[in-house]
Motif scaffolding. Structure first.
Motif, PDB file in Angstrom:
ATOM      1  N   ARG A 134      59.853  52.347  41.588  1.00  0.00           N
ATOM      2  CA  ARG A 134      61.155  51.683  41.586  1.00  0.00           C
ATOM      3  C   ARG A 134      61.860  52.015  42.897  1.00  0.00           C
ATOM      4  O   ARG A 134      61.779  53.142  43.388  1.00  0.00           O
ATOM      5  N   LEU A 135      62.569  51.040  43.447  1.00  0.00           N
ATOM      6  CA  LEU A 135      63.115  51.185  44.792  1.00  0.00           C
ATOM      7  C   LEU A 135      64.635  51.086  44.808  1.00  0.00           C
ATOM      8  O   LEU A 135      65.215  50.168  44.224  1.00  0.00           O
ATOM      9  N   PHE A 136      65.256  52.035  45.508  1.00  0.00           N
ATOM     10  CA  PHE A 136      66.678  52.012  45.815  1.00  0.00           C
ATOM     11  C   PHE A 136      66.825  51.950  47.334  1.00  0.00           C
ATOM     12  O   PHE A 136      66.068  52.588  48.065  1.00  0.00           O
ATOM     13  N   ILE A 137      67.808  51.216  47.800  1.00  0.00           N
ATOM     14  CA  ILE A 137      68.135  51.191  49.222  1.00  0.00           C
ATOM     15  C   ILE A 137      69.234  52.212  49.489  1.00  0.00           C
ATOM     16  O   ILE A 137      70.258  52.234  48.797  1.00  0.00           O
ATOM     17  N   GLN A 138      69.022  53.056  50.492  1.00  0.00           N
ATOM     18  CA  GLN A 138      70.045  54.029  50.870  1.00  0.00           C
ATOM     19  C   GLN A 138      71.032  53.380  51.823  1.00  0.00           C
ATOM     20  O   GLN A 138      70.651  52.797  52.843  1.00  0.00           O
ATOM     21  N   VAL A 139      72.313  53.506  51.485  1.00  0.00           N
ATOM     22  CA  VAL A 139      73.389  52.989  52.330  1.00  0.00           C
ATOM     23  C   VAL A 139      74.153  54.170  52.917  1.00  0.00           C
ATOM     24  O   VAL A 139      74.600  55.061  52.186  1.00  0.00           O
ATOM     25  N   ASN A 140      74.273  54.194  54.214  1.00  0.00           N
ATOM     26  CA  ASN A 140      74.999  55.258  54.913  1.00  0.00           C
ATOM     27  C   ASN A 140      76.479  54.877  54.930  1.00  0.00           C
ATOM     28  O   ASN A 140      77.003  54.355  55.910  1.00  0.00           O
ATOM     29  N   THR A 141      77.144  55.120  53.801  1.00  0.00           N
ATOM     30  CA  THR A 141      78.511  54.620  53.610  1.00  0.00           C
ATOM     31  C   THR A 141      79.490  55.215  54.618  1.00  0.00           C
ATOM     32  O   THR A 141      80.499  54.590  54.937  1.00  0.00           O
ATOM     33  N   GLY A 142      79.205  56.415  55.104  1.00  0.00           N
ATOM     34  CA  GLY A 142      80.069  57.037  56.090  1.00  0.00           C
ATOM     35  C   GLY A 142      79.666  56.739  57.526  1.00  0.00           C
ATOM     36  O   GLY A 142      80.326  57.204  58.463  1.00  0.00           O
ATOM     37  N   GLU A 143      78.583  55.969  57.684  1.00  0.00           N
ATOM     38  CA  GLU A 143      78.039  55.637  59.015  1.00  0.00           C
ATOM     39  C   GLU A 143      77.909  56.884  59.885  1.00  0.00           C
ATOM     40  O   GLU A 143      78.271  56.895  61.065  1.00  0.00           O
ATOM     41  N   GLU A 144      77.351  57.942  59.288  1.00  0.00           N
ATOM     42  CA  GLU A 144      77.155  59.206  59.991  1.00  0.00           C
ATOM     43  C   GLU A 144      75.853  59.142  60.785  1.00  0.00           C
ATOM     44  O   GLU A 144      74.797  58.851  60.217  1.00  0.00           O
ATOM     45  N   PRO A 145      75.881  59.445  62.059  1.00  0.00           N
ATOM     46  CA  PRO A 145      74.675  59.296  62.887  1.00  0.00           C
ATOM     47  C   PRO A 145      73.534  60.218  62.480  1.00  0.00           C
ATOM     48  O   PRO A 145      72.364  59.891  62.724  1.00  0.00           O
ATOM     49  N   GLN A 146      73.846  61.348  61.865  1.00  0.00           N
ATOM     50  CA  GLN A 146      72.791  62.290  61.488  1.00  0.00           C
ATOM     51  C   GLN A 146      72.138  61.949  60.153  1.00  0.00           C
ATOM     52  O   GLN A 146      71.161  62.583  59.763  1.00  0.00           O
ATOM     53  N   LYS A 147      72.651  60.941  59.458  1.00  0.00           N
ATOM     54  CA  LYS A 147      72.123  60.585  58.150  1.00  0.00           C
ATOM     55  C   LYS A 147      71.351  59.277  58.213  1.00  0.00           C
ATOM     56  O   LYS A 147      71.678  58.372  58.982  1.00  0.00           O
ATOM     57  N   ALA A 148      70.346  59.199  57.351  1.00  0.00           N
ATOM     58  CA  ALA A 148      69.604  57.952  57.194  1.00  0.00           C
ATOM     59  C   ALA A 148      70.431  56.976  56.374  1.00  0.00           C
ATOM     60  O   ALA A 148      71.453  57.327  55.790  1.00  0.00           O
ATOM     61  N   GLY A 149      69.975  55.737  56.338  1.00  0.00           N
ATOM     62  CA  GLY A 149      70.641  54.743  55.517  1.00  0.00           C
ATOM     63  C   GLY A 149      71.090  53.537  56.315  1.00  0.00           C
ATOM     64  O   GLY A 149      71.366  53.606  57.511  1.00  0.00           O
ATOM     65  N   ARG A 161      66.623  40.532  52.900  1.00  0.00           N
ATOM     66  CA  ARG A 161      65.293  40.527  53.521  1.00  0.00           C
ATOM     67  C   ARG A 161      64.267  41.211  52.623  1.00  0.00           C
ATOM     68  O   ARG A 161      63.116  40.765  52.539  1.00  0.00           O
ATOM     69  N   CYS A 162      64.668  42.289  51.981  1.00  0.00           N
ATOM     70  CA  CYS A 162      63.740  42.968  51.066  1.00  0.00           C
ATOM     71  C   CYS A 162      63.295  42.025  49.954  1.00  0.00           C
ATOM     72  O   CYS A 162      62.114  41.987  49.586  1.00  0.00           O
ATOM     73  N   HIS A 163      64.235  41.248  49.428  1.00  0.00           N
ATOM     74  CA  HIS A 163      63.911  40.286  48.367  1.00  0.00           C
ATOM     75  C   HIS A 163      63.145  39.085  48.908  1.00  0.00           C
ATOM     76  O   HIS A 163      62.054  38.755  48.428  1.00  0.00           O
ATOM     77  N   ASP A 164      63.733  38.421  49.897  1.00  0.00           N
ATOM     78  CA  ASP A 164      63.266  37.093  50.293  1.00  0.00           C
ATOM     79  C   ASP A 164      62.082  37.120  51.253  1.00  0.00           C
ATOM     80  O   ASP A 164      61.200  36.262  51.180  1.00  0.00           O
ATOM     81  N   VAL A 165      62.071  38.094  52.168  1.00  0.00           N
ATOM     82  CA  VAL A 165      60.995  38.175  53.161  1.00  0.00           C
ATOM     83  C   VAL A 165      59.838  39.021  52.653  1.00  0.00           C
ATOM     84  O   VAL A 165      58.671  38.637  52.742  1.00  0.00           O
ATOM     85  N   HIS A 166      60.177  40.190  52.089  1.00  0.00           N
ATOM     86  CA  HIS A 166      59.133  41.138  51.692  1.00  0.00           C
ATOM     87  C   HIS A 166      58.738  41.038  50.217  1.00  0.00           C
ATOM     88  O   HIS A 166      57.698  41.585  49.824  1.00  0.00           O
ATOM     89  N   GLY A 167      59.541  40.366  49.414  1.00  0.00           N
ATOM     90  CA  GLY A 167      59.206  40.236  47.998  1.00  0.00           C
ATOM     91  C   GLY A 167      59.273  41.545  47.237  1.00  0.00           C
ATOM     92  O   GLY A 167      58.542  41.744  46.255  1.00  0.00           O
ATOM     93  N   LEU A 168      60.148  42.436  47.672  1.00  0.00           N
ATOM     94  CA  LEU A 168      60.291  43.732  47.006  1.00  0.00           C
ATOM     95  C   LEU A 168      61.346  43.653  45.906  1.00  0.00           C
ATOM     96  O   LEU A 168      62.400  43.040  46.088  1.00  0.00           O
ATOM     97  N   ALA A 169      61.062  44.275  44.787  1.00  0.00           N
ATOM     98  CA  ALA A 169      62.029  44.358  43.700  1.00  0.00           C
ATOM     99  C   ALA A 169      62.921  45.573  43.950  1.00  0.00           C
ATOM    100  O   ALA A 169      62.463  46.709  43.862  1.00  0.00           O
ATOM    101  N   ILE A 170      64.166  45.333  44.293  1.00  0.00           N
ATOM    102  CA  ILE A 170      65.108  46.411  44.563  1.00  0.00           C
ATOM    103  C   ILE A 170      65.918  46.680  43.300  1.00  0.00           C
ATOM    104  O   ILE A 170      66.560  45.784  42.742  1.00  0.00           O
ATOM    105  N   GLU A 171      65.885  47.928  42.844  1.00  0.00           N
ATOM    106  CA  GLU A 171      66.558  48.286  41.598  1.00  0.00           C
ATOM    107  C   GLU A 171      68.025  48.634  41.808  1.00  0.00           C
ATOM    108  O   GLU A 171      68.859  48.362  40.954  1.00  0.00           O
ATOM    109  N   GLY A 172      68.339  49.263  42.942  1.00  0.00           N
ATOM    110  CA  GLY A 172      69.721  49.688  43.129  1.00  0.00           C
ATOM    111  C   GLY A 172      69.953  50.256  44.507  1.00  0.00           C
ATOM    112  O   GLY A 172      69.140  50.089  45.426  1.00  0.00           O
TER     113      GLY A 172
END
Length: 232
Positions: A134-149, A161-172
């Motif tokens: 199951r897949l979650f996308i990480q969002v860097n809500t604070g736009e911190e340069p040292q963090k992923a997302g 793009r994850c849905h339409d281009v890659h066909g990935l089922a994103i859960e959250g």
């Protein structure tokens, strides 16, 4: 409260009692928000802790655990899961594409999908016969340069793009708010992004703020120190 009293209380706690206390707090927070407590999954963050610390929680009934590093998880979880087929393991730390094959063999959920290259690698692995978690996308809500997302302003396009281009089922979606900012603002932002993209799951909230996260829609709370104690 004196330090000596705190020490005695800490010594009297057991993994089972800490787990029961956290579950009670989750239950109370969910009900206060008008939610069913069963909507909230407790992810016990066991990074840096060994089998001797994890096994008592398994025996007390905890079944969902989170790890930050693929190699650390590979070293300890196959043996721990051997007698408990119902355990779920979630990756909550950054994932390098060169660790993807190993990660796919270990984890039931990945909370840190955050870039096009990783999405493409997941598609390639699926085409080669791998089972995707199951897949979650990480969002860097604070736009911190040292963090992923993904940056909030780029989240909608990346989800599409994850849905339409890659066909990935994103859960959250998942986020880790900046330590020096009010977490509720970040939880509300993540919920807003999820709602407008039709995503039902929110991985947000840790030991110090999980009740706030539940009030704002968290479906997965990632709790480590409140269960396991301080990390060295």
């Amino acid at each position: 409260m004196s330090n000596s009293l705190k020490d005695r209380q800490a010594e009297s706690e057991t993994p089972a009692s800490r787990l029961a206390a956290i579950r009670a707090r989750i239950d109370k927070a969910a009900r206060a928000a008008g939610r069913d407590p069963r909507e909230v999954t407790l992810v016990a963050v066991s990074k840096t802790f060994g089998a001797e610390d994890i096994s008592p929680l398994i025996e007390a009934g905890q079944r969902v655990f989170g790890e930050n590093r693929v190699q650390e998880a590979a070293a300890k979880w196959p043996a721990l899961k051997a007698g408990h087929a119902d355990i779920e393991l979630h990756l909550i730390g950054p994932l390098q594409t060169n660790k993807l094959a190993q990660a796919l063999s270990l984890f039931d959920a990945i909370h840190t999908l955050d870039r096009e290259r990783l999405a493409a690698a997941l598609v390639k692995a699926r085409a080669e016969g791998a089972r995707l978690p199951r897949l979650f996308i990480q969002v860097n809500t604070g736009e911190e340069p040292q963090k992923a997302g993904v940056a909030p302003r780029e989240a909608d396009a990346f989800i599409a793009r994850c849905h339409d281009v890659h066909g990935l089922a994103i859960e959250g979606l998942m986020c880790i708010p900046p330590v020096d900012e009010e977490p509720a603002l970040h939880f509300a932002l993540l919920d807003k992004i999820a709602r407008r993209n039709g995503l039902a799951r929110l991985s947000m909230g840790m030991s110090g703020d999980f009740e706030t996260a539940i009030a704002l829609g968290a479906t997965h709370v990632r709790i480590g120190s409140a269960l396991f104690g301080s990390r060295s």
